[in-house]
Design an enzyme around this catalytic site. Sequence first.
Site, PDB file in Angstrom:
ATOM      1  CB  THR A 245      -6.871  -5.928   9.839  1.00 40.49           C
ATOM      2  OG1 THR A 245      -7.290  -7.071   9.103  1.00 40.49           O
ATOM      3  CG2 THR A 245      -7.236  -4.667   9.086  1.00 40.49           C
TER       4      THR A 245
ATOM      5  NE  ARG B  59      -2.201  -5.813   7.283  1.00 39.81           N
ATOM      6  CZ  ARG B  59      -3.216  -6.571   6.860  1.00 39.81           C
ATOM      7  NH1 ARG B  59      -3.562  -7.652   7.545  1.00 39.81           N
ATOM      8  NH2 ARG B  59      -3.880  -6.253   5.775  1.00 39.81           N
TER       9      ARG B  59
ATOM     10  CE  LYS C 239      -3.949  -2.147   2.355  1.00 40.00           C
ATOM     11  NZ  LYS C 239      -4.975  -1.945   3.408  1.00 40.00           N
TER      12      LYS C 239
ATOM     13  CG  PHE D 110     -13.176   1.529   7.474  1.00 42.41           C
ATOM     14  CD1 PHE D 110     -12.755   0.941   6.298  1.00 42.41           C
ATOM     15  CD2 PHE D 110     -13.801   0.737   8.429  1.00 42.41           C
ATOM     16  CE1 PHE D 110     -12.958  -0.419   6.056  1.00 42.41           C
ATOM     17  CE2 PHE D 110     -14.020  -0.622   8.202  1.00 42.41           C
ATOM     18  CZ  PHE D 110     -13.586  -1.201   7.006  1.00 42.41           C
TER      19      PHE D 110
ATOM     20  CG  HIS E 251      -5.666  -6.230   0.299  1.00 41.69           C
ATOM     21  ND1 HIS E 251      -6.806  -6.324   1.056  1.00 41.69           N
ATOM     22  CD2 HIS E 251      -5.869  -7.020  -0.794  1.00 41.69           C
ATOM     23  CE1 HIS E 251      -7.667  -7.125   0.443  1.00 41.69           C
ATOM     24  NE2 HIS E 251      -7.130  -7.557  -0.685  1.00 41.69           N
TER      25      HIS E 251
ATOM     26  CD  GLU F  94      -9.181  -9.148  -3.111  1.00 37.88           C
ATOM     27  OE1 GLU F  94      -9.987  -8.747  -2.255  1.00 37.88           O
ATOM     28  OE2 GLU F  94      -8.046  -9.581  -2.823  1.00 37.88           O
TER      29      GLU F  94
ATOM     30  CG  ASN G  18      -3.585  -2.332   6.823  1.00 32.68           C
ATOM     31  OD1 ASN G  18      -3.517  -1.887   5.693  1.00 32.68           O
ATOM     32  ND2 ASN G  18      -4.482  -3.224   7.188  1.00 32.68           N
TER      33      ASN G  18
ATOM     34  CE1 TYR H 205      -9.494  -2.990   0.515  1.00 35.20           C
ATOM     35  CE2 TYR H 205      -8.613  -1.069  -0.617  1.00 35.20           C
ATOM     36  CZ  TYR H 205      -8.421  -2.204   0.147  1.00 35.20           C
ATOM     37  OH  TYR H 205      -7.155  -2.556   0.558  1.00 35.20           O
TER      38      TYR H 205
HETATM   39  P1  CMP Z   1      -7.359  -4.515   3.920  1.00 32.91           P
HETATM   40  O1  CMP Z   1      -6.854  -5.885   4.184  1.00 32.91           O
HETATM   41  O2  CMP Z   1      -6.807  -3.797   2.743  1.00 32.91           O
HETATM   42  O3  CMP Z   1      -8.956  -4.568   3.768  1.00 32.91           O
HETATM   43  C1  CMP Z   1      -9.793  -3.481   4.066  1.00 32.91           C
HETATM   44  C2  CMP Z   1      -9.048  -2.360   4.719  1.00 32.91           C
HETATM   45  O4  CMP Z   1      -9.845  -1.424   5.404  1.00 32.91           O
HETATM   46  C3  CMP Z   1      -8.145  -2.928   5.792  1.00 32.91           C
HETATM   47  O5  CMP Z   1      -7.093  -3.628   5.211  1.00 32.91           O
HETATM   48  C4  CMP Z   1      -7.773  -1.675   6.557  1.00 32.91           C
HETATM   49  O6  CMP Z   1      -6.669  -1.019   6.014  1.00 32.91           O
HETATM   50  C5  CMP Z   1      -9.014  -0.820   6.360  1.00 32.91           C
HETATM   51  N1  CMP Z   1      -9.711  -0.714   7.624  1.00 32.91           N
HETATM   52  C6  CMP Z   1     -10.311  -1.687   8.325  1.00 32.91           C
HETATM   53  N2  CMP Z   1     -10.835  -1.208   9.462  1.00 32.91           N
HETATM   54  C7  CMP Z   1     -10.555   0.111   9.476  1.00 32.91           C
HETATM   55  C8  CMP Z   1     -10.829   1.149  10.393  1.00 32.91           C
HETATM   56  N3  CMP Z   1     -11.491   0.915  11.520  1.00 32.91           N
HETATM   57  N4  CMP Z   1     -10.380   2.378  10.088  1.00 32.91           N
HETATM   58  C9  CMP Z   1      -9.716   2.608   8.929  1.00 32.91           C
HETATM   59  N5  CMP Z   1      -9.422   1.650   8.015  1.00 32.91           N
HETATM   60  C10 CMP Z   1      -9.831   0.420   8.295  1.00 32.91           C
END
Ligand code: CMP
Length: 140
Positions: free
Chosen positions: A93, A104, A11, A59, A117, A128, A114, A51
Site C-alpha cells: 500500500t 506502486r 486511481k 485518513f 486498489h 466491490e 497510490n 470505502y
Molecule cells: P487502498 O488499497 O485503496 O485501500 C484503502 C486506501 O486508504 C489505501 O489504498 C490508501 O490509498 C489509503 N490509505 C491507507 N493508509 C493511509 C494513510 N496513512 N494516509 C492516507 N491514505 C491512506
Amino acid sequence: MAIERTFSMIKPDATARNLTGAITKMFEDAGLRVVASKRVWMSRRQAEGFYAVHKERPFFDELCEFMSSGPTVVQVLEGENAIAKNREIMGATNPADAAEGTIRKLYANSIGENSVHGSDAPETAAEEIRYWFSDVELVG
Ligand code: CMP
C-alpha cells in the site's frame, strides 16, 4: 488453482498521468484478463460508500476527497489466483515499502495517492465488484 475474479481501480493520480494503458498492460502481461472496465468520476458519496470500512480511520476524509477528485478506471480482473496475483503486481500500500517492479513502486506518489486498489479477499472482491458493476457488464 481456481479461476477467480477480483476488483481493481486505477486511481485519479494514475489516470491524470495517462497511465491506464501501462497499468492495464501489467495486469494482462501477468495473465489476468480484463472482463469488465469503465471510467468513472465517482462522487464523494460513492467514495464514502465504497470505502465505508475505513470510515473511522484518520485518513478517511482525505481518501474520499482524493478518490472523487478525478477519473478512476474500475475493472474486474479474472485469472488463476487473481486476488493474490493482483496484490502482488500492485505491491505494498505504501510505495516506500513496495517491491521493485510493482505498480506502486513504479508509479505511486504516496500512500494516499497510490495509483491502484485491489480487493484483499474473495468476499470483498464479490462486494466491490457488485458495488460498481451489474451482471450484464461482466462480459468475459
Ligand atoms: P487502498 O488499497 O485503496 O485501500 C484503502 C486506501 O486508504 C489505501 O489504498 C490508501 O490509498 C489509503 N490509505 C491507507 N493508509 C493511509 C494513510 N496513512 N494516509 C492516507 N491514505 C491512506
